[in-house]
Motif scaffolding. Structure first.
Motif, PDB file in Angstrom:
ATOM      1  N   ALA A   1       0.831  -1.214   0.000  1.00  0.00           N
ATOM      2  CA  ALA A   1       0.000   0.000   0.000  1.00  0.00           C
ATOM      3  C   ALA A   1       0.864   1.263   0.000  1.00  0.00           C
ATOM      4  CB  ALA A   1      -0.921  -0.005   1.223  1.00  0.00           C
ATOM      5  N   VAL A   2       1.907   1.286   0.826  1.00  0.00           N
ATOM      6  CA  VAL A   2       2.715   2.510   0.927  1.00  0.00           C
ATOM      7  C   VAL A   2       3.612   2.676  -0.303  1.00  0.00           C
ATOM      8  CG1 VAL A   2       4.467   3.744   2.279  1.00  0.00           C
ATOM      9  CG2 VAL A   2       2.590   2.561   3.447  1.00  0.00           C
ATOM     10  N   TYR A   3       4.121   1.574  -0.842  1.00  0.00           N
ATOM     11  CA  TYR A   3       4.924   1.675  -2.080  1.00  0.00           C
ATOM     12  C   TYR A   3       4.068   2.280  -3.195  1.00  0.00           C
ATOM     13  CZ  TYR A   3       7.904   0.359  -6.029  1.00  0.00           C
ATOM     14  OH  TYR A   3       8.681   0.386  -7.164  1.00  0.00           O
ATOM     15  N   ASP A   4       2.826   1.821  -3.288  1.00  0.00           N
ATOM     16  CA  ASP A   4       1.899   2.395  -4.281  1.00  0.00           C
ATOM     17  C   ASP A   4       1.744   3.902  -4.046  1.00  0.00           C
ATOM     18  OD1 ASP A   4      -0.300   3.108  -5.901  1.00  0.00           O
ATOM     19  OD2 ASP A   4      -1.747   2.293  -4.472  1.00  0.00           O
ATOM     20  N   MET A   5       1.475   4.295  -2.803  1.00  0.00           N
ATOM     21  CA  MET A   5       1.223   5.719  -2.529  1.00  0.00           C
ATOM     22  C   MET A   5       2.457   6.568  -2.772  1.00  0.00           C
ATOM     23  SD  MET A   5      -1.377   5.761   0.716  1.00  0.00           S
ATOM     24  CE  MET A   5      -0.689   4.479   1.761  1.00  0.00           C
ATOM     25  N   VAL A   6       3.619   6.084  -2.331  1.00  0.00           N
ATOM     26  CA  VAL A   6       4.836   6.889  -2.461  1.00  0.00           C
ATOM     27  C   VAL A   6       5.270   6.988  -3.926  1.00  0.00           C
ATOM     28  CG1 VAL A   6       7.311   6.990  -1.875  1.00  0.00           C
ATOM     29  CG2 VAL A   6       5.618   6.513  -0.100  1.00  0.00           C
ATOM     30  N   THR A   7       5.093   5.921  -4.687  1.00  0.00           N
ATOM     31  CA  THR A   7       5.543   5.994  -6.083  1.00  0.00           C
ATOM     32  C   THR A   7       4.512   6.667  -6.993  1.00  0.00           C
ATOM     33  OG1 THR A   7       4.736   3.748  -6.514  1.00  0.00           O
ATOM     34  CG2 THR A   7       7.058   3.986  -5.922  1.00  0.00           C
ATOM     35  N   ASN A   8       3.233   6.472  -6.707  1.00  0.00           N
ATOM     36  CA  ASN A   8       2.192   6.990  -7.607  1.00  0.00           C
ATOM     37  C   ASN A   8       1.492   8.259  -7.113  1.00  0.00           C
ATOM     38  OD1 ASN A   8       2.438   4.854  -9.526  1.00  0.00           O
ATOM     39  ND2 ASN A   8       1.362   3.526  -8.083  1.00  0.00           N
ATOM     40  N   GLY A   9       1.601   8.531  -5.834  1.00  0.00           N
ATOM     41  CA  GLY A   9       0.914   9.705  -5.280  1.00  0.00           C
ATOM     42  C   GLY A   9      -0.541   9.425  -4.958  1.00  0.00           C
ATOM     43  N   VAL A  10      -1.097  10.246  -4.085  1.00  0.00           N
ATOM     44  CA  VAL A  10      -2.497  10.125  -3.646  1.00  0.00           C
ATOM     45  C   VAL A  10      -3.098  11.527  -3.603  1.00  0.00           C
ATOM     46  CG1 VAL A  10      -4.038   9.321  -1.799  1.00  0.00           C
ATOM     47  CG2 VAL A  10      -1.753   8.338  -2.006  1.00  0.00           C
ATOM     48  N   ALA A  11      -4.366  11.643  -3.941  1.00  0.00           N
ATOM     49  CA  ALA A  11      -5.054  12.930  -3.795  1.00  0.00           C
ATOM     50  C   ALA A  11      -5.227  13.252  -2.308  1.00  0.00           C
ATOM     51  CB  ALA A  11      -6.421  12.872  -4.477  1.00  0.00           C
ATOM     52  N   VAL A  12      -4.811  14.449  -1.911  1.00  0.00           N
ATOM     53  CA  VAL A  12      -4.942  14.886  -0.506  1.00  0.00           C
ATOM     54  C   VAL A  12      -5.789  16.152  -0.475  1.00  0.00           C
ATOM     55  CG1 VAL A  12      -3.701  15.675   1.546  1.00  0.00           C
ATOM     56  CG2 VAL A  12      -2.647  13.947   0.064  1.00  0.00           C
TER      57      VAL A  12
ATOM     58  N   GLY B   1      -2.993   1.403  -2.267  1.00  0.00           N
ATOM     59  CA  GLY B   1      -2.923   2.448  -1.240  1.00  0.00           C
ATOM     60  C   GLY B   1      -4.244   3.142  -1.008  1.00  0.00           C
ATOM     61  N   PHE B   2      -4.185   4.260  -0.297  1.00  0.00           N
ATOM     62  CA  PHE B   2      -5.400   5.045  -0.055  1.00  0.00           C
ATOM     63  C   PHE B   2      -5.944   5.585  -1.368  1.00  0.00           C
ATOM     64  CE2 PHE B   2      -3.337   6.115   4.231  1.00  0.00           C
ATOM     65  CZ  PHE B   2      -4.138   5.235   4.937  1.00  0.00           C
ATOM     66  N   GLU B   3      -7.272   5.551  -1.497  1.00  0.00           N
ATOM     67  CA  GLU B   3      -7.905   6.181  -2.662  1.00  0.00           C
ATOM     68  C   GLU B   3      -7.816   7.694  -2.525  1.00  0.00           C
ATOM     69  OE1 GLU B   3     -11.840   4.380  -2.266  1.00  0.00           O
ATOM     70  OE2 GLU B   3     -10.678   2.601  -1.722  1.00  0.00           O
ATOM     71  N   GLN B   4      -7.883   8.162  -1.290  1.00  0.00           N
ATOM     72  CA  GLN B   4      -7.920   9.587  -1.003  1.00  0.00           C
ATOM     73  C   GLN B   4      -7.528   9.799   0.457  1.00  0.00           C
ATOM     74  OE1 GLN B   4     -11.674  11.905  -0.048  1.00  0.00           O
ATOM     75  NE2 GLN B   4     -11.575  12.225  -2.254  1.00  0.00           N
TER      76      GLN B   4
ATOM     77  N   ASN C   1       2.508  13.944  -5.177  1.00  0.00           N
ATOM     78  CA  ASN C   1       3.127  13.827  -6.509  1.00  0.00           C
ATOM     79  C   ASN C   1       3.871  12.528  -6.764  1.00  0.00           C
ATOM     80  OD1 ASN C   1       2.349  16.486  -7.350  1.00  0.00           O
ATOM     81  ND2 ASN C   1       3.950  17.297  -6.016  1.00  0.00           N
ATOM     82  N   GLY C   2       4.198  11.797  -5.704  1.00  0.00           N
ATOM     83  CA  GLY C   2       4.948  10.563  -5.881  1.00  0.00           C
ATOM     84  C   GLY C   2       6.447  10.814  -6.012  1.00  0.00           C
ATOM     85  N   VAL C   3       7.222   9.779  -5.736  1.00  0.00           N
ATOM     86  CA  VAL C   3       8.692   9.824  -5.798  1.00  0.00           C
ATOM     87  C   VAL C   3       9.167   8.541  -6.467  1.00  0.00           C
ATOM     88  CG1 VAL C   3      10.837  10.018  -4.460  1.00  0.00           C
ATOM     89  CG2 VAL C   3       8.699  10.876  -3.501  1.00  0.00           C
ATOM     90  N   ALA C   4      10.243   8.625  -7.240  1.00  0.00           N
ATOM     91  CA  ALA C   4      10.845   7.418  -7.803  1.00  0.00           C
ATOM     92  C   ALA C   4      11.500   6.617  -6.687  1.00  0.00           C
ATOM     93  CB  ALA C   4      11.882   7.797  -8.860  1.00  0.00           C
ATOM     94  N   VAL C   5      11.171   5.332  -6.611  1.00  0.00           N
ATOM     95  CA  VAL C   5      11.749   4.454  -5.589  1.00  0.00           C
ATOM     96  C   VAL C   5      12.481   3.314  -6.298  1.00  0.00           C
ATOM     97  CG1 VAL C   5      11.273   2.915  -3.644  1.00  0.00           C
ATOM     98  CG2 VAL C   5       9.891   4.988  -3.951  1.00  0.00           C
ATOM     99  N   HIS C   6      13.769   3.153  -6.009  1.00  0.00           N
ATOM    100  CA  HIS C   6      14.558   2.071  -6.595  1.00  0.00           C
ATOM    101  C   HIS C   6      14.798   1.020  -5.522  1.00  0.00           C
ATOM    102  CE1 HIS C   6      15.315   4.462 -10.208  1.00  0.00           C
ATOM    103  NE2 HIS C   6      15.366   5.488  -9.370  1.00  0.00           N
ATOM    104  N   VAL C   7      14.411  -0.199  -5.815  1.00  0.00           N
ATOM    105  CA  VAL C   7      14.540  -1.279  -4.832  1.00  0.00           C
ATOM    106  C   VAL C   7      15.578  -2.286  -5.325  1.00  0.00           C
ATOM    107  CG1 VAL C   7      13.349  -3.117  -3.578  1.00  0.00           C
ATOM    108  CG2 VAL C   7      12.121  -0.988  -4.135  1.00  0.00           C
ATOM    109  N   GLY C   8      16.608  -2.510  -4.534  1.00  0.00           N
ATOM    110  CA  GLY C   8      17.615  -3.519  -4.831  1.00  0.00           C
ATOM    111  C   GLY C   8      17.534  -4.632  -3.810  1.00  0.00           C
ATOM    112  N   VAL C   9      17.877  -5.845  -4.226  1.00  0.00           N
ATOM    113  CA  VAL C   9      17.773  -6.990  -3.326  1.00  0.00           C
ATOM    114  C   VAL C   9      19.077  -7.779  -3.345  1.00  0.00           C
ATOM    115  CG1 VAL C   9      16.457  -9.058  -2.720  1.00  0.00           C
ATOM    116  CG2 VAL C   9      15.334  -7.183  -3.959  1.00  0.00           C
TER     117      VAL C   9
END
Lengths: 188, 188
Positions: free
Chosen positions: A171-182, B140-143, B178-186
């Motif tokens: 859920a948080v990865y979705d929100m942080v990467t795609n953004g949410v309306a606030v 994530g959250f819809e709103q 607005n969202g942020v680019a997230v790079h995940v390495g494993v």
């Protein structure tokens, strides 16, 4: 191996997990949740959130015995007195926690026993944005890097696939990467 | 009124605030920051982040006396044992804390004394997304809705304008909307 050992994997009760999935699939309206936080300013960069009640599966959830209090702050260089992690650090924590829990649940459902999950997150910020000194840099992190170390009873490629699945469901990865309306309302 | 009272407004040392702004304006490279979190899975939905070191203003900042530990968890209905707020609740807290601190700093810089800042945040989530039961709803959250109560020695329209300015400068509000680019390495 006992039934209990089969059932509890990675600390997750997989019977309950699959029963939950079945219930929400049968009654999609049970999937409607609402999480809430109340926050109160204390002084300077110090403010505190209280977290307890939430709506889940058709009603108010009353299972939590007590509330969680979270103190935020800023370090001295950002004119605070370190009364807690700063808000951007809390966002990194939210992301780490969500990816980790998603990974642990996905692994439990797919019969992979994990023995170690650790992550390190870094966020790069040019504070000229948030300080109002430049409109050319954004206020938030330019980029976040997450480095996972994952160990368990599956081959490396399977463990990496589970991390991909966790990203796809977090859920948080979705929100942080795609953004949410606030929507912000003010009573002043 | 004493010099100290003039200088400290809303708990913010405005001399230091303006000196910081001047320094970063004169030397933009001082605005380069990096925040970090390390997270370790404990069991089930329980994981813990540790937050201490960060890079700021040209070097590693060593001002923090100790580390902050944050425990995450899930409530029973999400197969956890309430070892802490859940990751989505931490994200709401990060947003509340950042908007509040931004408001308090903006008000201090603009000579407005605040007497009360409280907020309530709600996030609506259809957990079928995160549970992998539907590709039609997001994870994530819809709103997210934020309701502020703000009081201080300025007229209501001025207080509302300060909240607008806080939104325009908040690092976490920027990232969440607005969202942020997230790079995940494993490493597995």
């Amino acid at each position: 191996m006992s039934t209990t050992l089969e059932r509890i994997r990675n600390g997750v009760d997989t019977d309950t997990l699959f029963a939950t999935l079945d219930a929400v699939e049968a009654q999609p309206e049970l999937g409607t949740f609402q999480f809430r936080v109340t926050n109160r300013w204390i002084d300077g960069a110090h403010n505190r959130s209280t977290i307890k009640d939430f709506y889940a599966a058709g009603g108010e959830d009353t299972s939590r015995a007590g509330a969680f209090d979270l103190d935020a702050g800023e370090p001295a260089i950002l004119i605070g007195s370190d009364t807690g992690p700063n808000p951007a650090e809390y966002l990194l924590h939210a992301l780490a926690a969500c990816l980790t829990t998603s990974l642990v649940y996905v692994a439990a459902a797919r019969r992979v026993r994990l023995t170690r999950v650790e992550s390190r997150l870094e966020g790069d910020m040019d504070v000229r944005g948030a300080l109002g000194l430049s409109d050319e840099v954004r206020n938030g992190f330019e980029q976040i890097r997450v480095s996972f170390v994952v160990e368990g009873d599956a081959p490396p490629e399977k463990l990496r696939e589970l991390v991909e699945r966790a990203k796809a469901r977090s859920a948080v990865y979705d929100m942080v990467t795609n953004g949410v309306a606030v929507h912000v309302g003010v009573d002043a």
